[in-house]
Write a protein that holds these residues in place. Structure first.
Motif, PDB file in Angstrom:
ATOM      1  N   SER A  20       0.831  -1.211   0.000  1.00  0.00           N
ATOM      2  CA  SER A  20       0.000   0.000   0.000  1.00  0.00           C
ATOM      3  C   SER A  20       0.861   1.255   0.000  1.00  0.00           C
ATOM      4  O   SER A  20       0.399   2.331  -0.346  1.00  0.00           O
ATOM      5  N   ARG A  21       2.118   1.135   0.408  1.00  0.00           N
ATOM      6  CA  ARG A  21       3.001   2.310   0.427  1.00  0.00           C
ATOM      7  C   ARG A  21       3.689   2.524  -0.913  1.00  0.00           C
ATOM      8  O   ARG A  21       4.217   3.588  -1.173  1.00  0.00           O
ATOM      9  N   GLY A  24      -0.116   3.070  -6.309  1.00  0.00           N
ATOM     10  CA  GLY A  24      -0.877   4.298  -6.474  1.00  0.00           C
ATOM     11  C   GLY A  24      -1.802   4.140  -7.667  1.00  0.00           C
ATOM     12  O   GLY A  24      -1.895   3.061  -8.261  1.00  0.00           O
ATOM     13  N   TRP A  27      -2.179   1.406 -10.872  1.00  0.00           N
ATOM     14  CA  TRP A  27      -1.647   0.080 -10.521  1.00  0.00           C
ATOM     15  C   TRP A  27      -2.730  -1.001 -10.632  1.00  0.00           C
ATOM     16  O   TRP A  27      -3.878  -0.790 -10.238  1.00  0.00           O
ATOM     17  N   LEU A  50      -4.173   1.093   2.948  1.00  0.00           N
ATOM     18  CA  LEU A  50      -4.729   2.227   2.199  1.00  0.00           C
ATOM     19  C   LEU A  50      -5.749   3.007   3.040  1.00  0.00           C
ATOM     20  O   LEU A  50      -6.291   4.010   2.577  1.00  0.00           O
ATOM     21  N   ARG A  71      -7.121   5.952   0.945  1.00  0.00           N
ATOM     22  CA  ARG A  71      -6.255   7.000   0.360  1.00  0.00           C
ATOM     23  C   ARG A  71      -6.481   7.089  -1.144  1.00  0.00           C
ATOM     24  O   ARG A  71      -6.465   8.160  -1.733  1.00  0.00           O
ATOM     25  N   TYR A  72      -6.651   5.941  -1.790  1.00  0.00           N
ATOM     26  CA  TYR A  72      -7.078   5.864  -3.194  1.00  0.00           C
ATOM     27  C   TYR A  72      -8.241   4.881  -3.245  1.00  0.00           C
ATOM     28  O   TYR A  72      -8.299   3.956  -2.440  1.00  0.00           O
ATOM     29  N   ILE A 103      -6.505   1.896  -7.523  1.00  0.00           N
ATOM     30  CA  ILE A 103      -5.724   0.658  -7.554  1.00  0.00           C
ATOM     31  C   ILE A 103      -6.704  -0.506  -7.707  1.00  0.00           C
ATOM     32  O   ILE A 103      -7.753  -0.526  -7.068  1.00  0.00           O
TER      33      ILE A 103
END
Ligand SMILES: Nc1ncnc2c1ncn2[C@@H]1O[C@H](COP(=O)(O)OP(=O)(O)OP(=O)(O)O)[C@@H](O)[C@H]1O
Ligand SMILES: [Mg+2]
Length: 148
Positions: A20-21, A24, A27, A50, A71-72, A103
Motif C-alpha cells: 500500500s506504500r 498508487g 496500478w 490504504l 487513500r485511493y 488501484i
C-alpha cells in the motif's frame, strides 16, 4: 522478481500492507494461487494500509467490490467464477484495469487472457503475484513487476 515466505495469515496481511506504500493510481495487482492460498489475506493487508475502513470480503459472487474511502479507491475483483473467454468478455471488467483514479487487485488473474503483463500502458504498473501453499501455514509469495 521478489520472493517471501509467510508463516501465517497475519504475516501475509502485513506483506500486502507494505504494497500500500508503493502502489498508487494506475496500478493493477494480479493474484494467482489455489483455493486458500491467501490471496484475500493479501488484499486485506493492502486495504488496511490504504486506510479502507470496511471489512474486506472476497467478491466471489459479485465479481467486483469497490472501496472508495481509502487513500485511493480500491477495486477488488475475483474472476474465480469466470471459466470461459466469452464469460470474461461479457463481464465488462476491462474498465477496472489501469485506472487513473485508483488501484485494482484481481484474484484468479490467471483466468484473464491474454496476460495483463502484455497489456500495461505506459505510465501504468502491473504486479503479477503467485502464492504457493507449502504446508498448512506457510506460503511462498513471489511477484514480478511490469511498468513500461
Ligand atoms: N501463511 C498464510 N498466509 C495466508 N493465509 C494462511 C496462511 N496460513 C494459513 N492461512 C489460512 O489460509 C486461508 C487463506 O484464505 P484466503 O481466503 O486468503 O485464500 P484465497 O487464496 O483468497 O482463496 P480463494 O481462492 O478461495 O479466494 C485462511 O483461512 C488463512 O487463515
Ligand atoms: Mg479469495
Amino acid at each position: 522478481m521478489a520472493s517471501f515466505i509467510s508463516h501465517n495469515a497475519a504475516e501475509t496481511q502485513q506483506y500486502g500492507e507494505t504494497w500500500s506504500r508503493e502502489a498508487g493510481p494506475g496500478w493493477v495487482i494480479g493474484l494467482r494461487g489455489d483455493l486458500g492460498a491467501g490471496k484475500t489475506q493479501l488484499v486485506k493487508g493492502l486495504a488496511h494500509g490504504l486506510g479502507v475502513p470496511q471489512r474486506i470480503h472476497s467478491p466471489t459472487f459479485t465479481l467486483v467490490h469497490e472501496y472508495p474511502r481509502g487513500r485511493y479507491p480500491l477495486y477488488h475483483l475475483d474472476l474465480y467464477r469466470l471459466q470461459h473467454a466469452d464469460e470474461i468478455a461479457a463481464a465488462g471488467l476491462a474498465e477496472y484495469f489501469f485506472r487513473e483514479d485508483g488501484i485494482t487487485v484481481v484474484e484468479w488473474i490467471d483466468r484473464w487472457q491474454p496476460p495483463l503483463s502484455l497489456q500495461v500502458p505506459p505510465g501504468a504498473h502491473y504486479r503479477d503475484v503467485s502464492l504457493e501453499i507449502l504446508d498448512d501455514s506457510r506460503r511462498r509469495i513471489i511477484y514480478e513487476d511490469f511498468s513500461p
